[in-house]
Design a protein around this motif. Structure first.
Motif, PDB file in Angstrom:
ATOM      1  N   TYR A 147       0.819  -1.209   0.000  1.00  0.00           N
ATOM      2  CA  TYR A 147       0.000   0.000   0.000  1.00  0.00           C
ATOM      3  C   TYR A 147       0.859   1.268   0.000  1.00  0.00           C
ATOM      4  O   TYR A 147       0.346   2.382  -0.199  1.00  0.00           O
ATOM      5  CB  TYR A 147      -0.982   0.013   1.177  1.00  0.00           C
ATOM      6  N   ALA A 148       2.161   1.106   0.212  1.00  0.00           N
ATOM      7  CA  ALA A 148       3.115   2.213   0.150  1.00  0.00           C
ATOM      8  C   ALA A 148       4.499   1.601  -0.006  1.00  0.00           C
ATOM      9  O   ALA A 148       4.704   0.429   0.334  1.00  0.00           O
ATOM     10  CB  ALA A 148       3.048   3.083   1.415  1.00  0.00           C
ATOM     11  N   THR A 166       7.876  -4.976   3.744  1.00  0.00           N
ATOM     12  CA  THR A 166       6.790  -5.768   4.315  1.00  0.00           C
ATOM     13  C   THR A 166       5.984  -5.018   5.370  1.00  0.00           C
ATOM     14  O   THR A 166       4.831  -5.363   5.623  1.00  0.00           O
ATOM     15  CB  THR A 166       7.339  -7.063   4.948  1.00  0.00           C
ATOM     16  N   ARG A 167       6.570  -4.015   6.025  1.00  0.00           N
ATOM     17  CA  ARG A 167       5.813  -3.259   7.020  1.00  0.00           C
ATOM     18  C   ARG A 167       4.777  -2.361   6.375  1.00  0.00           C
ATOM     19  O   ARG A 167       3.980  -1.720   7.087  1.00  0.00           O
ATOM     20  CB  ARG A 167       6.743  -2.429   7.907  1.00  0.00           C
ATOM     21  N   PHE A 168       4.747  -2.309   5.035  1.00  0.00           N
ATOM     22  CA  PHE A 168       3.745  -1.531   4.311  1.00  0.00           C
ATOM     23  C   PHE A 168       2.936  -2.445   3.389  1.00  0.00           C
ATOM     24  O   PHE A 168       2.537  -2.042   2.304  1.00  0.00           O
ATOM     25  CB  PHE A 168       4.418  -0.409   3.518  1.00  0.00           C
ATOM     26  N   ALA A 203      -6.304  -6.033   6.194  1.00  0.00           N
ATOM     27  CA  ALA A 203      -5.480  -6.101   7.403  1.00  0.00           C
ATOM     28  C   ALA A 203      -4.084  -5.639   7.018  1.00  0.00           C
ATOM     29  O   ALA A 203      -3.488  -6.168   6.073  1.00  0.00           O
ATOM     30  CB  ALA A 203      -5.439  -7.525   7.946  1.00  0.00           C
ATOM     31  N   VAL A 204      -3.558  -4.657   7.742  1.00  0.00           N
ATOM     32  CA  VAL A 204      -2.323  -4.004   7.293  1.00  0.00           C
ATOM     33  C   VAL A 204      -1.220  -4.080   8.342  1.00  0.00           C
ATOM     34  O   VAL A 204      -1.475  -4.107   9.547  1.00  0.00           O
ATOM     35  CB  VAL A 204      -2.573  -2.521   6.930  1.00  0.00           C
ATOM     36  N   ASN A 205       0.014  -4.111   7.857  1.00  0.00           N
ATOM     37  CA  ASN A 205       1.176  -3.860   8.694  1.00  0.00           C
ATOM     38  C   ASN A 205       1.439  -2.358   8.743  1.00  0.00           C
ATOM     39  O   ASN A 205       0.888  -1.591   7.947  1.00  0.00           O
ATOM     40  CB  ASN A 205       2.412  -4.571   8.141  1.00  0.00           C
ATOM     41  N   TYR A 206       2.310  -1.951   9.645  1.00  0.00           N
ATOM     42  CA  TYR A 206       2.738  -0.554   9.733  1.00  0.00           C
ATOM     43  C   TYR A 206       4.097  -0.527  10.418  1.00  0.00           C
ATOM     44  O   TYR A 206       4.506  -1.515  11.055  1.00  0.00           O
ATOM     45  CB  TYR A 206       1.705   0.290  10.506  1.00  0.00           C
ATOM     46  N   ALA A 246       1.607   6.077   8.253  1.00  0.00           N
ATOM     47  CA  ALA A 246       1.521   4.893   7.400  1.00  0.00           C
ATOM     48  C   ALA A 246       0.083   4.416   7.259  1.00  0.00           C
ATOM     49  O   ALA A 246      -0.364   4.037   6.167  1.00  0.00           O
ATOM     50  CB  ALA A 246       2.401   3.775   7.972  1.00  0.00           C
ATOM     51  N   LEU A 247      -0.665   4.441   8.344  1.00  0.00           N
ATOM     52  CA  LEU A 247      -2.051   3.978   8.289  1.00  0.00           C
ATOM     53  C   LEU A 247      -2.926   4.918   7.475  1.00  0.00           C
ATOM     54  O   LEU A 247      -3.868   4.477   6.810  1.00  0.00           O
ATOM     55  CB  LEU A 247      -2.587   3.819   9.709  1.00  0.00           C
TER      56      LEU A 247
END
Length: 411
Positions: free
Chosen positions: A138-139, A143-145, A195-198, A212-213
């Motif tokens: 998503y950005a 992997t944290r995005f 469901a997202v990482n950040y 990030a969110l």
């Protein structure tokens, strides 16, 4: 052999008691949480195991010694405690129905029989009608995005969207580990869920997590044609640190200071459902456990060692961000939470209700521990059904305009 039975029942009875009345305070809060969480949500399985264990032991060895008698007495005590946990879990449906009724929402499935099959398979998140698309960026940033999208296989047009934010104390956690029962349930109802990482602390310093969110919110609206989603309805949810971040997403919509490089993007959300979140980052509530968290090394890890107090702490605090234009909220917290005190949720709801123009629901679940909703259980499935009723009512515009309680149960 009989001594091993006694040892098992000592631990079994202690776990059942701790699930009902967790050992309070540090340094026992983390082990009390872990034991209480698993025991309370897996109580039916543990009760069956206890009965089988006692029966097998009696059949093999009889009741020949004092050790046997003590072990069987402890097994009986553990069974009683586990039964009490099951009863508490069954009350969740009525507790959710009461919380929803207070803001004008009727759960059409209220009073329906429990789905024991789901509770019997706590870690089975599969639904034939739900598709999961993994690891979408998503950005930029790795992997944290990344996000996982859950959607109905038919990709119905105009589907509402739900953003799930994982917890983990802002320092650990992953999108694959939390919110799965809710994601799958909502996707089965035609929602598009991500469901997202950040970025995580200490590498990430506030407000990098929130920025990030907000990028994830932008991405969901940009990507919505791929999944048939409605850009005009996006709700946000999360548990623990994810509950804090979900509340911050909802309360800081379109703040240009938190949207560097994408200031003109609409980052508003239409509903927020935080589970057992942290709402007071500056100790405004005066709650002892909250003050200890604020003064701990964890706060420095999240906000930075040189973050000025109280300015930087208030900037990250949902309690300090409540305002009249906040979207509808449904706040969910358990009375037995060992990591984030239920009093913190009560204070947040009280202050939000004092100013909010939209309804603020509050479901306080007796006997629920932190992280109770990570897998299927008697309690989890009833709470998810209530959340679905709330989100459906917001989506339909069915919330009563005058349903803005100024006080609530257990407040």
């Amino acid at each position: 052999m009989t001594k091993s039975f006694l040892v098992r029942q000592v631990f079994n009875a202690a776990a059942a008691v701790n699930a009902l009345r967790p050992v309070p305070g540090m340094p026992t809060s983390v082990p009390a949480f872990l034991s209480g969480w698993l025991t309370s949500e897996l109580a039916p399985q543990l009760l069956a195991a206890t009965i089988v264990d006692a029966g097998v032991h009696t059949a093999r060895y009889g009741v020949r010694s004092r050790t046997d008698r003590i072990g069987l007495a402890l097994a009986a005590a553990a069974s009683a405690g586990l039964t009490a946990n099951i009863v508490a879990g069954r009350r969740a449906g009525a507790e959710m129905a009461a919380a929803l009724a207070e803001i004008g929402v009727t759960d059409p499935a209220s009073g329906a029989p429990l789905d024991w099959r789901s509770a019997a398979r706590p870690f089975d998140f599969r639904r034939p009608e739900v598709r999961r698309v993994r690891n979408l960026a998503y950005a930029p940033g790795g992997t944290r995005f990344h996000a996982d999208v859950y959607h109905h296989r038919d990709t119905p047009a105009g589907a509402p969207m739900l953003l799930q934010i994982h917890g983990g104390g802002w320092v650990i956690g992953n999108k694959d580990q939390q919110g799965l029962p809710l994601m799958v349930e909502m996707a089965s109802r035609g929602w598009v869920c991500a469901a997202v990482n950040y970025p995580l602390s200490p590498k990430a310093v506030w407000p990098e997590h929130l920025i990030a969110l907000k990028r994830a919110v932008r991405w969901m609206r940009e990507e919505r044609p791929r999944f048939g989603a409605d850009p005009d309805f996006l709700a946000v949810t999360g548990g623990s640190a994810g509950g804090h971040l979900a509340a911050m997403v909802a309360l800081t919509a379109n703040d240009p200071a938190l949207q560097p490089g994408f200031e003109e993007v609409d980052t508003s959300v239409q509903a927020c459902v935080p589970f057992y979140g942290a709402y007071d980052f500056a100790g405004e509530s005066g709650i002892k456990a909250v003050r200890q968290r604020v003064e701990s090394a964890l706060s420095e890890m999240i906000l930075g060692k040189d973050a000025p107090f109280p300015e930087a702490y208030l900037a990250a605090s949902p309690l300090a961000k409540v305002h009249a234009e906040a979207p509808p909220f449904l706040v969910i917290h358990g009375t037995n939470d060992s990591l984030i005190p239920v009093a913190e949720a009560r204070d947040f709801v009280r202050r939000l209700r004092a100013v909010a123009g939209n309804p603020v629901g509050y479901a306080e679940l007796r006997g629920a521990q932190h992280a109770f909703d990570i897998f299927h259980s008697i309690r989890t499935d009833q709470v998810i059904r209530g959340v679905a009723a709330f989100l459906g009512s917001v989506r339909a515009g069915a919330l009563a305009e005058d349903a803005v309680p100024v006080s609530g149960r257990a407040m």
